[in-house]
Design an enzyme around this catalytic site. Structure first.
Site, PDB file in Angstrom:
ATOM      1  N   GLU A 153      18.526  -0.386  27.475  1.00 35.42           N
ATOM      2  CA  GLU A 153      18.568  -0.318  25.900  1.00 35.42           C
ATOM      3  C   GLU A 153      17.093  -0.363  25.718  1.00 35.42           C
ATOM      4  OE1 GLU A 153      18.793  -4.832  27.233  1.00 35.42           O
ATOM      5  OE2 GLU A 153      19.176  -2.761  27.997  1.00 35.42           O
TER       6      GLU A 153
ATOM      7  N   HIS B  41      17.340  -2.835  32.399  1.00 34.26           N
ATOM      8  CA  HIS B  41      17.912  -2.765  30.942  1.00 34.26           C
ATOM      9  C   HIS B  41      17.476  -1.411  30.370  1.00 34.26           C
ATOM     10  CE1 HIS B  41      18.596  -7.174  29.992  1.00 34.26           C
ATOM     11  NE2 HIS B  41      18.131  -7.490  31.266  1.00 34.26           N
TER      12      HIS B  41
ATOM     13  N   CYS C 213      22.315  -5.449  33.308  1.00 32.79           N
ATOM     14  CA  CYS C 213      21.952  -6.751  33.852  1.00 32.79           C
ATOM     15  C   CYS C 213      22.964  -7.799  34.244  1.00 32.79           C
ATOM     16  CB  CYS C 213      20.918  -7.201  33.126  1.00 32.79           C
ATOM     17  SG  CYS C 213      19.640  -8.468  33.919  1.00 32.79           S
TER      18      CYS C 213
END
Length: 260
Positions: free
Chosen positions: A223, A221, A113
């Site tokens: 994660e 994202h 990001c």
């Protein structure tokens, strides 16, 4: 034998609007530890506290995380406007030279990001302050309401270059991703290869051409749900492999090899 160390670039936050902290999202550390198999270390985003050579010596790779503040537009030759949002000049002062140093040395990093945008700016590129205002673009911002699961839910596809680095890593030309960003790449930097796009043409995946190391970066994202999501798992596994190669041999890992 110790795990390779991944430096997680943190963000400055205020707890209860008064107590300043250098913080990193728990899901970033979880993905680094559980999927990449590395030791997560949160790096304070303040050049008065950490030095570039210290970071490069301490860490075997880096995770350039997302963050609410944006890269200051003066870094790509533009004047700030209200549309550019908030800034963190201390983080700019760390990440932009760090990206360039890692590209030169072959030291691995994964940009997420804001980190994706930092990589582009570090290489001389520019950003749109608000892509949802551009004709034909969708709103890529995080939904303002809902649970954390709803905010990080998969919302659009990303199509990769057929036969490219990301397609090889994912084993597919197209994947589904979440989207939680307002800015986006307007002009790719020197050697920045855009290797994946959202359906509206927004750049979503990049790497650095002819870099000796692992330089993959994504606008979404990964994660979130990294242990279970195959797209996220592939990215963090590849970062871990690149960091282990760096830690063991101190030799660059070409991006094509890291993704192959």
């Amino acid at each position: 034998m110790r795990r390779p160390v991944i430096g997680i670039i943190g963000n400055t936050n205020l707890i209860n609007n008064s107590y300043q902290v250098h913080a990193g999202g728990a899901m970033n550390s979880d993905a680094i530890a559980r999927v990449a198999g590395c030791l997560p270390i949160i790096i304070p985003s303040d050049p008065n506290l950490v030095g570039m050579e210290e970071l490069l010596s301490l860490c075997d790779g880096f995770l350039l995380t997302g963050g609410r503040p944006n890269v200051h537009p003066s870094e790509y030759g533009e004047a700030p406007t209200p549309a550019h949002g908030d800034f963190d000049r201390h983080r700019d002062a760390i990440t932009l030279p760090l990206v360039r140093a890692c590209v030169e040395r072959g030291q691995p990093f994964l940009g997420i990001c804001r980190g994706f945008q930092e990589v582009n700016v570090a290489m001389g590129g520019a950003l749109h302050p608000e892509i949802r205002d551009l004709p034909g673009r969708m709103n890529h911002r995080m939904p303002p309401d809902g649970t954390i699961e709803e905010k990080f839910a998969l919302r659009h596809c990303v199509r990769f270059t057929t036969g490219g680095v990301f397609a090889a890593l994912m084993g597919a030309d197209e994947v589904m991703t979440n989207t939680l960003h307002g800015q986006g790449i307007s002009r790719p930097g020197a050697r920045v290869v855009i290797d994946g796009y959202a359906p509206d043409g927004t750049p979503e995946a990049l790497y650095i051409k002819d870099a000796p190391g692992f330089t993959l970066s994504v606008q979404w994202h990964p994660e979130w749900n990294a242990s279970a999501d195959p797209v996220s798992h592939a990215l963090f596994t590849a970062l871990g492999e690149a960091a282990r190669s760096w830690a063991h041999g101190r030799m660059p890992v070409p991006v094509a090899k890291a993704a192959g």
